[in-house]
Design a protein around this motif. Structure first.
Motif, PDB file in Angstrom:
ATOM      1  N   LEU A  71       0.823  -1.211   0.000  1.00 35.95           N
ATOM      2  CA  LEU A  71       0.000   0.000   0.000  1.00 35.95           C
ATOM      3  C   LEU A  71       0.857   1.261   0.000  1.00 35.95           C
ATOM      4  O   LEU A  71       0.498   2.262  -0.626  1.00 35.95           O
ATOM      5  N   VAL A  72       2.003   1.218   0.683  1.00 40.42           N
ATOM      6  CA  VAL A  72       2.905   2.368   0.687  1.00 40.42           C
ATOM      7  C   VAL A  72       3.413   2.622  -0.735  1.00 40.42           C
ATOM      8  O   VAL A  72       3.407   3.762  -1.214  1.00 40.42           O
ATOM      9  N   VAL A  73       3.815   1.565  -1.427  1.00 40.96           N
ATOM     10  CA  VAL A  73       4.302   1.723  -2.803  1.00 40.96           C
ATOM     11  C   VAL A  73       3.174   2.228  -3.701  1.00 40.96           C
ATOM     12  O   VAL A  73       3.376   3.135  -4.517  1.00 40.96           O
ATOM     13  N   GLU A  74       1.979   1.673  -3.563  1.00 37.24           N
ATOM     14  CA  GLU A  74       0.849   2.130  -4.368  1.00 37.24           C
ATOM     15  C   GLU A  74       0.571   3.610  -4.131  1.00 37.24           C
ATOM     16  O   GLU A  74       0.283   4.360  -5.065  1.00 37.24           O
ATOM     17  N   TYR A  75       0.658   4.037  -2.884  1.00 39.14           N
ATOM     18  CA  TYR A  75       0.428   5.437  -2.557  1.00 39.14           C
ATOM     19  C   TYR A  75       1.479   6.318  -3.232  1.00 39.14           C
ATOM     20  O   TYR A  75       1.165   7.377  -3.774  1.00 39.14           O
ATOM     21  N   LEU A  76       2.720   5.862  -3.208  1.00 37.94           N
ATOM     22  CA  LEU A  76       3.811   6.656  -3.783  1.00 37.94           C
ATOM     23  C   LEU A  76       3.732   6.764  -5.297  1.00 37.94           C
ATOM     24  O   LEU A  76       3.979   7.831  -5.858  1.00 37.94           O
ATOM     25  N   ILE A  77       3.408   5.651  -5.973  1.00 35.74           N
ATOM     26  CA  ILE A  77       3.458   5.670  -7.437  1.00 35.74           C
ATOM     27  C   ILE A  77       2.091   5.872  -8.088  1.00 35.74           C
ATOM     28  O   ILE A  77       2.015   6.131  -9.274  1.00 35.74           O
ATOM     29  N   GLY A  78       1.026   5.724  -7.306  1.00 38.32           N
ATOM     30  CA  GLY A  78      -0.306   5.947  -7.853  1.00 38.32           C
ATOM     31  C   GLY A  78      -0.791   4.855  -8.786  1.00 38.32           C
ATOM     32  O   GLY A  78      -1.610   5.101  -9.652  1.00 38.32           O
ATOM     33  N   ALA A  79      -0.263   3.647  -8.631  1.00 39.02           N
ATOM     34  CA  ALA A  79      -0.691   2.517  -9.454  1.00 39.02           C
ATOM     35  C   ALA A  79      -0.795   1.283  -8.577  1.00 39.02           C
ATOM     36  O   ALA A  79      -0.114   1.185  -7.553  1.00 39.02           O
ATOM     37  N   GLU A  80      -1.646   0.356  -8.973  1.00 38.85           N
ATOM     38  CA  GLU A  80      -1.805  -0.886  -8.220  1.00 38.85           C
ATOM     39  C   GLU A  80      -0.579  -1.774  -8.405  1.00 38.85           C
ATOM     40  O   GLU A  80      -0.115  -1.989  -9.524  1.00 38.85           O
TER      41      GLU A  80
END
Length: 133
Positions: free
Chosen positions: A77-86
């Motif tokens: 979820l942290v990575v998704e938040y940072l990059i804006g992709a699933e």
């Protein structure tokens, strides 16, 4: 990096809270709501941890950049938040919290405290030059 892998409600966040209490490293998560939940869990466990950091509402050059080390809860979820992709799939370079056990051992019966003690033993062994982490 130590990887704590498990399904929902298996004690991953509880383990991070215990590690944060022991090391003083803050926990980082994606949203403020998740951070508040972790802080509530820590209070219920009667442990002291540094304020939990969240990416939402925090400039990246803010308090996160002053941290030398963090414990990350829900990395996907942290990575998704940072990059804006699933994030569909990911690889990770690290070691598992629990060593592989013989097939006759039911890992589901390994309690959080036992897993945490195993992690601490491996960390001590690695620091002393052993073949652990």
């Amino acid at each position: 990096m130590l990887a704590i892998i498990g399904g929902r409600q298996t004690g991953k966040t509880t383990c991070l809270i215990a590690m944060s209490n022991e090391t003083g490293y803050p926990i980082l998560t994606a949203t403020r709501g998740m951070a508040e939940n972790i802080e509530l869990m820590a209070r219920r466990m009667n442990v002291q941890i540094p304020p939990v950091l969240s990416l939402s509402g925090m400039p990246l050059k803010g308090s996160l950049m002053r941290c030398e080390r963090v414990l990350v809860d829900e990395l996907g979820l942290v990575v998704e938040y940072l990059i804006g992709a699933e994030v569909v799939s990911a690889s990770i370079d690290g070691v598992a919290l629990v060593k592989a056990q013989p097939p006759s051992t039911d890992l589901a019966k390994l309690g959080l405290w036992e897993a945490f003690k195993l992690w601490r033993e491996e960390r001590k062994r690695a620091r002393s030059g052993g073949d652990g982490m």
